[in-house]
Design a protein around this motif. Sequence first.
Motif: not given
Length: 493
Positions: A167-190
């Motif tokens: 849940l915190w991922l979207e908020i973290l991105i939102k509050f990083s106003s100067l963010l220029e580079y974002l790389d996310l890797v998910f390994h999810l259980d369907s």
Amino acid sequence: MEDEKDQLSSLPDAILIEILSLLPMKSAATTSVLSHRWRHLWTGVTRVVIDARLESTAIIDHSLHKLTSRKLHMFVLNLNNFSDNPNPRASVSWFREVHSRNVENITFTVPRGGKCFYFIPSFLFNSQSLVTLNLHGLFRWPKFEDLRFHLPNLKKLVIDYLDDIPLWLEILIKFSSLLEYLDLVFHLDSYSDLSTSVVKIIPPNLKSLSISMEFYTPSLMLRTRVSIDAPKLANLRIDDCISIYCFLQNPTKLVKTCIDLKNNGDWSYCEEDEDEDEDMVDEENLGLLQKEYTHQMTKFVGGLSSVSNLKLKQEFHTNIFRHCSSANLPIFSNLSRLETECPMDLLFSLHCFPNLEHLVVCLWPQTLPTLDFSMEQSDWLQPDSIPDCLASKLKTIQLSGIQGTGDSLRVLAYILSHANVLEKLCIDFRRPNFIYEHKEAYVVWKECQFCRSLFKLPRRSSTCEVVVSGCYVTASGNTLQDGYLTCRMYVGK
């Protein structure tokens, strides 16, 4: 020799510390044995790099505790080959040490496998100084209610290995106003409840975005929806065959994009059910879900129309070109280079790329066995009009997955006869994993016949070089004789 002086020791402490900061932490610390003056110089380093292959928790604790610098430019810790008994909570004290010294760049790498989860403290997400944060491996994240986000200077964020969508991922991105580079890797259980998961990526200054989602057992019934609103986005990479993506507003500054919609695992559309009626309902629902996915992803790929370099990998279930009509195909006016891997109507699709200069197409993956000879070029039809890029722009074409059938020659004949500025055409035969009853001599004969037929085709561009690579035959040539190509042919494994 008598007048020679120790030039290194004559340098002031500040410069010596800068030199030591360029060394790994262990090497910098060993300089303490050189002299009394050097004993504590290493503690002032501003760049800390620790490869814990031969280290222990106690040594790492001691090294970080001895630091005296008020400002750390970099902290790199690699625990992939940690020889000591791991203490998952030891990472909290390490982060506290570097956090108190206003660290700017953090790279922390831990093993992905095993039972050990290293803890990420909540105070790490509240840092005035942090510029880059790279986290690789399996971590234990803080509770959402304990987090306070304040990263006003964060420009680069890499989180490699998330086993859910927090849940915190979207908020973290939102509050990083100067963010220029974002790389996310998910390994999810369907089997997790991901059907309503929504990820919103809306940093106003984002320039580079990379998302990879891997499912242990991918299922069309479970989809994540990713919304992107990044007006300054220039580079985009997506490796995901399940999720649905959309742009809240189409980016206009995209330069390079790689979209991989291929599934690398085993599809699990739905669990087996003994009731045939329920199976029929499931099939109907899956058909609707697949139709929605294709519709949404066609819109998403169409939103990339400003890109100049596009790499697009698709398969049957994710191939948007198979589900488009001539009326709703997206037009990529700025695209100059296209790399694609999918079964597609090549000549028909070229109308989407009027200014294309370089084309790389793999019609079928080289790793697949050659089971469907009849499907290979069944969709290749001569277009009603000559594609603009073929008539005036295309300079290089690389085609792999060619079988060497009559349809192949008809398509190649069309290309050679209408490509006015083509400089090089490279053709790679599909290399089967096994050749069934086909004898080696038959394959050699077939490839030789194809090459002879190909080089007899007339061409529009007098400077075009044609290169052919088969299982046993290699041929090339760019000499024009009586309006036809001449070539040199080599036979061998």
